[in-house]
Design a protein around this motif. Sequence first.
Motif, mmCIF file in Angstrom:
data_model
loop_
_atom_site.group_PDB
_atom_site.id
_atom_site.type_symbol
_atom_site.label_atom_id
_atom_site.label_comp_id
_atom_site.label_asym_id
_atom_site.label_seq_id
_atom_site.Cartn_x
_atom_site.Cartn_y
_atom_site.Cartn_z
ATOM 1 N N GLY A 111 -9.335 1.636 -1.350
ATOM 2 C CA GLY A 111 -9.864 1.668 -2.713
ATOM 3 C C GLY A 111 -11.170 2.432 -2.717
ATOM 4 N N THR A 112 -11.742 2.611 -3.890
ATOM 5 C CA THR A 112 -13.036 3.271 -3.997
ATOM 6 C C THR A 112 -13.733 2.791 -5.256
ATOM 7 O OG1 THR A 112 -14.171 5.398 -3.748
ATOM 8 C CG2 THR A 112 -12.329 5.322 -5.318
ATOM 9 N N ALA A 113 -14.958 3.233 -5.437
ATOM 10 C CA ALA A 113 -15.781 2.770 -6.560
ATOM 11 C C ALA A 113 -15.701 3.749 -7.726
ATOM 12 C CB ALA A 113 -17.221 2.580 -6.114
ATOM 13 N N ALA A 114 -16.380 3.373 -8.805
ATOM 14 C CA ALA A 114 -16.300 4.151 -10.049
ATOM 15 C C ALA A 114 -17.566 4.964 -10.296
ATOM 16 C CB ALA A 114 -16.021 3.215 -11.222
ATOM 17 N N LEU A 165 -6.889 6.347 -6.374
ATOM 18 C CA LEU A 165 -5.841 5.352 -6.131
ATOM 19 C C LEU A 165 -4.453 5.933 -6.383
ATOM 20 C CD1 LEU A 165 -7.503 2.157 -7.644
ATOM 21 C CD2 LEU A 165 -7.139 2.702 -5.225
ATOM 22 N N THR A 166 -4.322 6.738 -7.430
ATOM 23 C CA THR A 166 -3.029 7.368 -7.715
ATOM 24 C C THR A 166 -2.584 8.245 -6.554
ATOM 25 O OG1 THR A 166 -3.437 7.344 -10.109
ATOM 26 C CG2 THR A 166 -1.808 8.912 -9.283
ATOM 27 N N GLU A 167 -3.520 9.047 -6.022
ATOM 28 C CA GLU A 167 -3.191 9.946 -4.917
ATOM 29 C C GLU A 167 -2.782 9.171 -3.670
ATOM 30 O OE1 GLU A 167 -6.731 12.237 -4.559
ATOM 31 O OE2 GLU A 167 -6.479 13.177 -6.536
ATOM 32 N N PHE A 214 1.337 6.984 0.214
ATOM 33 C CA PHE A 214 1.961 5.852 0.886
ATOM 34 C C PHE A 214 3.439 5.741 0.532
ATOM 35 C CE2 PHE A 214 -2.470 3.760 0.622
ATOM 36 C CZ PHE A 214 -2.889 4.461 1.747
ATOM 37 N N GLU A 215 3.760 5.982 -0.725
ATOM 38 C CA GLU A 215 5.160 5.883 -1.159
ATOM 39 C C GLU A 215 6.016 6.967 -0.513
ATOM 40 O OE1 GLU A 215 8.735 6.560 -3.447
ATOM 41 O OE2 GLU A 215 7.048 7.937 -3.299
ATOM 42 N N SER A 216 5.484 8.174 -0.455
ATOM 43 C CA SER A 216 6.290 9.294 0.018
ATOM 44 C C SER A 216 6.385 9.373 1.538
ATOM 45 C CB SER A 216 5.732 10.618 -0.520
ATOM 46 O OG SER A 216 4.418 10.851 -0.027
ATOM 47 N N GLU A 217 5.430 8.744 2.237
ATOM 48 C CA GLU A 217 5.404 8.873 3.691
ATOM 49 C C GLU A 217 5.959 7.659 4.431
ATOM 50 O OE1 GLU A 217 5.023 11.626 4.954
ATOM 51 O OE2 GLU A 217 4.142 12.685 3.249
ATOM 52 N N GLY A 218 6.544 6.700 3.706
ATOM 53 C CA GLY A 218 7.275 5.639 4.372
ATOM 54 C C GLY A 218 6.552 4.330 4.548
ATOM 55 N N GLN A 251 1.631 3.644 -11.881
ATOM 56 C CA GLN A 251 2.314 3.930 -10.625
ATOM 57 C C GLN A 251 3.325 2.851 -10.281
ATOM 58 O OE1 GLN A 251 1.562 7.340 -10.218
ATOM 59 N NE2 GLN A 251 1.826 6.730 -8.088
ATOM 60 N N TYR A 252 2.927 1.588 -10.371
ATOM 61 C CA TYR A 252 3.831 0.505 -9.998
ATOM 62 C C TYR A 252 4.978 0.346 -10.993
ATOM 63 C CZ TYR A 252 0.688 -1.057 -6.264
ATOM 64 O OH TYR A 252 -0.061 -1.146 -5.124
ATOM 65 N N GLN A 253 4.743 0.643 -12.248
ATOM 66 C CA GLN A 253 5.829 0.601 -13.221
ATOM 67 C C GLN A 253 6.868 1.673 -12.891
ATOM 68 O OE1 GLN A 253 4.862 1.504 -17.365
ATOM 69 N NE2 GLN A 253 6.265 -0.111 -18.004
ATOM 70 N N ARG A 254 6.381 2.823 -12.432
ATOM 71 C CA ARG A 254 7.306 3.890 -12.036
ATOM 72 C C ARG A 254 8.148 3.452 -10.846
ATOM 73 N NH1 ARG A 254 7.197 8.198 -8.522
ATOM 74 N NH2 ARG A 254 5.032 7.840 -7.906
#
Length: 373
Positions: free
Chosen positions: A215-218, A260-262, A267-271, A333-336
Amino acid sequence: MTYDTGFVVHGRMTRERFDPAVVRRELAIIRDDLHCNAVQVIGGDPHRLDVAAAAAAELGMEVWFTPYPLELEPEQVLTLFRDCAVRAERLRRQGATIVLVAGVELSVMNRGFLPGDGPEARVAQLLSSPERRAEAMHGLGLRINAFLRDAVAAIRERFRGRLTYSSIQLEQVDWTPFDIVTFELIRSAEVADRFRDGVRALAQGPKPLAVTGFGTAAYRGAGDRGGRVLDVVEHDPQTRAPRRLDGVYERDEAGQAAYLTELLEIFESEGVDSAFVYLFALPGFPHRPDGDPQDDLDRASLSIVKLLDGGRGQTYPDMEWEPKAAFGAVAQQYQRYAAAPVAPCPDARRASGAPRQNRLRGAGPSPGRGDRS
């Protein structure tokens, strides 16, 4: 999603108020509005972990029960783990889907593994002498693995579910006694060009890979700092409670959301099997938009909601926080993932031989053995 029940820091609880009704409401929002099918419940108090885990289980979520000791001696850590293992097993026997996490970054967050007073001093000491670094890291690996063997034995006597440990790579963990490989992976500017390749390499192992702590800050540029994102915060020298920022940092909620999106896409694409955003809310970092910008601690918070300094939110009028842009990005992202069709994967590395589902899939309130978010 990671849910903080409160850390014990020098005898002080970082989350002062812990209302079970609020906890259940927030976990329901995590399930229903963020489309998460699992939650990592973290903290230093076993009773609070138990309460939050039970609430998440009642909501149909998979629970990663995570005691998070800070500045404890090894025997104190084992005592905490024994207590949590009994509680986690009771929930499992009641029908909950539980993964027990045997701590987080134990070697730098606790005493007895590395010299130094505090995490920063321990890491600095470990890396201070380049010519002796390999020897120092080898010694750390021996110490942490010896402790983890004792911890696994103590936990397995009391808990019959899946077990993992949330590690950092320099600990060189032997994953043999664990069911899931788990790393705290944080992207910084220094490793951004090879971060995806590193994730792909870790995911090629024989056991499912989980990622926690990311995660990261705003504030602008926070994502480039990686694990140093909180260095901009000044703390009370006695209590270590956050006081203010050490300078003026431009609020950048869009940057936090993009980061976070990136990472979720990587994580999704790399297994990666399971990924837990760090984190939902971070007590002690209130949003103060109308005063001195250095008093707006929320800019440095890794939470995806901004805690209001008095009053209630507009999006959720019964809650004392308001979603940040990152909240919407994670939900999207999670809805997708939840809407994606289940498809077989050409690799079959799981012991059962069953095909993987689409990774990081948000399955809503009815998670199976597939992917968690």
